[in-house]
Design a protein around this motif. Structure first.
Motif, PDB file in Angstrom:
ATOM      1  N   PRO A 172       0.848  -1.196   0.000  1.00  0.00           N
ATOM      2  CA  PRO A 172       0.000   0.000   0.000  1.00  0.00           C
ATOM      3  C   PRO A 172       0.887   1.250   0.000  1.00  0.00           C
ATOM      4  O   PRO A 172       1.972   1.229   0.589  1.00  0.00           O
ATOM      5  CB  PRO A 172      -0.781  -0.114   1.315  1.00  0.00           C
ATOM      6  N   SER A 173       0.423   2.317  -0.646  1.00  0.00           N
ATOM      7  CA  SER A 173       1.338   3.447  -0.839  1.00  0.00           C
ATOM      8  C   SER A 173       1.607   4.242   0.432  1.00  0.00           C
ATOM      9  O   SER A 173       2.516   5.071   0.451  1.00  0.00           O
ATOM     10  CB  SER A 173       0.880   4.354  -1.985  1.00  0.00           C
ATOM     11  N   ASN A 174       0.876   3.976   1.530  1.00  0.00           N
ATOM     12  CA  ASN A 174       1.211   4.637   2.794  1.00  0.00           C
ATOM     13  C   ASN A 174       2.303   3.885   3.562  1.00  0.00           C
ATOM     14  O   ASN A 174       2.665   4.277   4.672  1.00  0.00           O
ATOM     15  CB  ASN A 174      -0.036   4.799   3.680  1.00  0.00           C
ATOM     16  N   GLY A 186       7.751  -4.537   4.808  1.00  0.00           N
ATOM     17  CA  GLY A 186       6.981  -3.316   5.063  1.00  0.00           C
ATOM     18  C   GLY A 186       6.204  -3.500   6.349  1.00  0.00           C
ATOM     19  O   GLY A 186       5.554  -4.524   6.549  1.00  0.00           O
ATOM     20  N   LEU A 187       6.300  -2.556   7.246  1.00  0.00           N
ATOM     21  CA  LEU A 187       5.600  -2.625   8.540  1.00  0.00           C
ATOM     22  C   LEU A 187       4.945  -1.276   8.799  1.00  0.00           C
ATOM     23  O   LEU A 187       5.560  -0.239   8.574  1.00  0.00           O
ATOM     24  CB  LEU A 187       6.601  -2.878   9.676  1.00  0.00           C
ATOM     25  N   ALA A 188       3.721  -1.303   9.272  1.00  0.00           N
ATOM     26  CA  ALA A 188       3.025  -0.055   9.599  1.00  0.00           C
ATOM     27  C   ALA A 188       2.426  -0.192  10.989  1.00  0.00           C
ATOM     28  O   ALA A 188       1.884  -1.248  11.333  1.00  0.00           O
ATOM     29  CB  ALA A 188       1.913   0.206   8.582  1.00  0.00           C
ATOM     30  N   ASP A 195      -3.235   4.616  -7.067  1.00  0.00           N
ATOM     31  CA  ASP A 195      -4.536   4.773  -6.413  1.00  0.00           C
ATOM     32  C   ASP A 195      -5.411   3.531  -6.634  1.00  0.00           C
ATOM     33  O   ASP A 195      -6.118   3.089  -5.731  1.00  0.00           O
ATOM     34  CB  ASP A 195      -5.285   5.996  -6.977  1.00  0.00           C
ATOM     35  N   VAL A 196      -5.370   2.997  -7.848  1.00  0.00           N
ATOM     36  CA  VAL A 196      -6.180   1.807  -8.157  1.00  0.00           C
ATOM     37  C   VAL A 196      -5.668   0.600  -7.358  1.00  0.00           C
ATOM     38  O   VAL A 196      -6.449  -0.158  -6.777  1.00  0.00           O
ATOM     39  CB  VAL A 196      -6.157   1.522  -9.678  1.00  0.00           C
ATOM     40  N   LEU A 197      -4.357   0.461  -7.296  1.00  0.00           N
ATOM     41  CA  LEU A 197      -3.801  -0.679  -6.543  1.00  0.00           C
ATOM     42  C   LEU A 197      -4.097  -0.536  -5.051  1.00  0.00           C
ATOM     43  O   LEU A 197      -4.411  -1.521  -4.371  1.00  0.00           O
ATOM     44  CB  LEU A 197      -2.296  -0.793  -6.811  1.00  0.00           C
ATOM     45  N   ASP A 198      -4.014   0.692  -4.534  1.00  0.00           N
ATOM     46  CA  ASP A 198      -4.379   0.915  -3.131  1.00  0.00           C
ATOM     47  C   ASP A 198      -5.840   0.537  -2.881  1.00  0.00           C
ATOM     48  O   ASP A 198      -6.173  -0.026  -1.829  1.00  0.00           O
ATOM     49  CB  ASP A 198      -4.170   2.391  -2.745  1.00  0.00           C
ATOM     50  N   SER A 217      -6.530 -11.930  13.393  1.00  0.00           N
ATOM     51  CA  SER A 217      -6.150 -10.558  13.061  1.00  0.00           C
ATOM     52  C   SER A 217      -5.643 -10.561  11.622  1.00  0.00           C
ATOM     53  O   SER A 217      -5.192 -11.590  11.115  1.00  0.00           O
ATOM     54  CB  SER A 217      -5.108 -10.012  14.031  1.00  0.00           C
ATOM     55  N   VAL A 218      -5.762  -9.419  10.971  1.00  0.00           N
ATOM     56  CA  VAL A 218      -5.367  -9.338   9.561  1.00  0.00           C
ATOM     57  C   VAL A 218      -4.054  -8.584   9.437  1.00  0.00           C
ATOM     58  O   VAL A 218      -3.751  -7.710  10.243  1.00  0.00           O
ATOM     59  CB  VAL A 218      -6.456  -8.661   8.681  1.00  0.00           C
ATOM     60  N   SER A 219      -3.278  -8.946   8.423  1.00  0.00           N
ATOM     61  CA  SER A 219      -1.988  -8.296   8.183  1.00  0.00           C
ATOM     62  C   SER A 219      -2.190  -7.113   7.238  1.00  0.00           C
ATOM     63  O   SER A 219      -3.314  -6.677   6.991  1.00  0.00           O
ATOM     64  CB  SER A 219      -0.998  -9.305   7.593  1.00  0.00           C
ATOM     65  N   LEU A 220      -1.106  -6.598   6.730  1.00  0.00           N
ATOM     66  CA  LEU A 220      -1.140  -5.552   5.706  1.00  0.00           C
ATOM     67  C   LEU A 220      -1.511  -6.210   4.370  1.00  0.00           C
ATOM     68  O   LEU A 220      -1.007  -7.289   4.071  1.00  0.00           O
ATOM     69  CB  LEU A 220       0.278  -4.983   5.615  1.00  0.00           C
ATOM     70  N   PRO A 221      -2.353  -5.589   3.553  1.00  0.00           N
ATOM     71  CA  PRO A 221      -2.571  -6.202   2.238  1.00  0.00           C
ATOM     72  C   PRO A 221      -1.354  -5.998   1.327  1.00  0.00           C
ATOM     73  O   PRO A 221      -0.647  -5.000   1.444  1.00  0.00           O
ATOM     74  CB  PRO A 221      -3.785  -5.437   1.683  1.00  0.00           C
TER      75      PRO A 221
END
Lengths: 158, 158
Positions: free
Chosen positions: A126-128, A148-150, B83-86, B109-113
């Protein structure tokens, strides 16, 4: 992500390759992953969740995957079959699992690995999130580690 | 994985598309994912962990991704950009997040996509996990939902 969070993943990759594969890896220059940069044809991807959420990607050539699987399975893996892809998933799992243990303060747990195949595939974050990319050389060819970790947003009042 | 675990993901996808995208989806026949079956060119992947570990994959054509992003962003997304991929990552996150809430007993719990791109990419699961694949038709084109969940081995004596 905080730069110091990458070190446990780098150390973990070295240890996993040394102990599981009897393979010494040589680290290249750490850099931020470019917005568009194709991965090698086989990528292991695993999710992290806890007080941060993240993704670990281990991307490699078919040769690195076959040689790693051959060593793990004590067999001669001539082609990229289900055993080789399972080995890539298991390596990714081990690298993330060992690093997690060194990042206790984040209380991370790891998900199931998935294995992405395809000559021109790309794993995007994700771009953030700004993933850190670490190239490695192995006797079998190149591989890259991307992390990548947020931080997880904590609701106000908790 | 237990067949009943797929239902919260199917319901969640329908709700997310209806409420976020004002889009009605039509479900096709649920089946086990074949060992080798290419995904659509854009796949959102997110990890699950808790008392089970798993992966959720939402795979779609470029057109579905662009139209979904256009609706979410109230913009005309003519090309597949960041933006589309996000938006694909965020949709995957919402589908997994809503389903998680209905599977309380697994404490997920869910991770980062992450978002996988590439015409011939394939997202594979470890071979000890049998992912369930659910095809959907949307007014914008087809998409598939794939979910694989495996119980976490609890050490003996705990």
């Amino acid at each position: 992500m905080k730069a110091e969070y990458i070190n446990p993943f780098i150390a973990s990759l070295g240890t996993v390759f040394r102990t599981m594969l009897q393979c010494e890896v040589k680290r290249g220059a750490i850099h931020l992953k470019e917005r568009s940069s194709p991965n090698y044809p086989i990528s292991g991807v695993i999710g992290l969740s806890g007080l941060a959420v993240g993704t670990v990607v281990l991307s490699m050539s078919e040769q690195v995957a076959r040689q790693a699987a051959s060593t793990m399975l004590m067999a001669d893996c001539q082609e990229v079959n289900a055993d080789v892809l399972d080995a890539v998933g298991e390596l990714t799992n081990m690298v993330a699992g060992r690093a997690k243990a060194q990042l206790e303060e984040l209380e991370l747990s790891v998900s199931l690995p998935s294995i992405i195949t395809g000559q021109d595939h790309e794993v995007r974050f994700p771009s953030n999130v700004t993933p850190i990319c670490v190239p490695f050389e192995t006797p079998w060819g190149p591989l890259t580690l991307e992390v990548g970790l947020a931080p997880v947003a904590v609701p106000a009042g908790t």
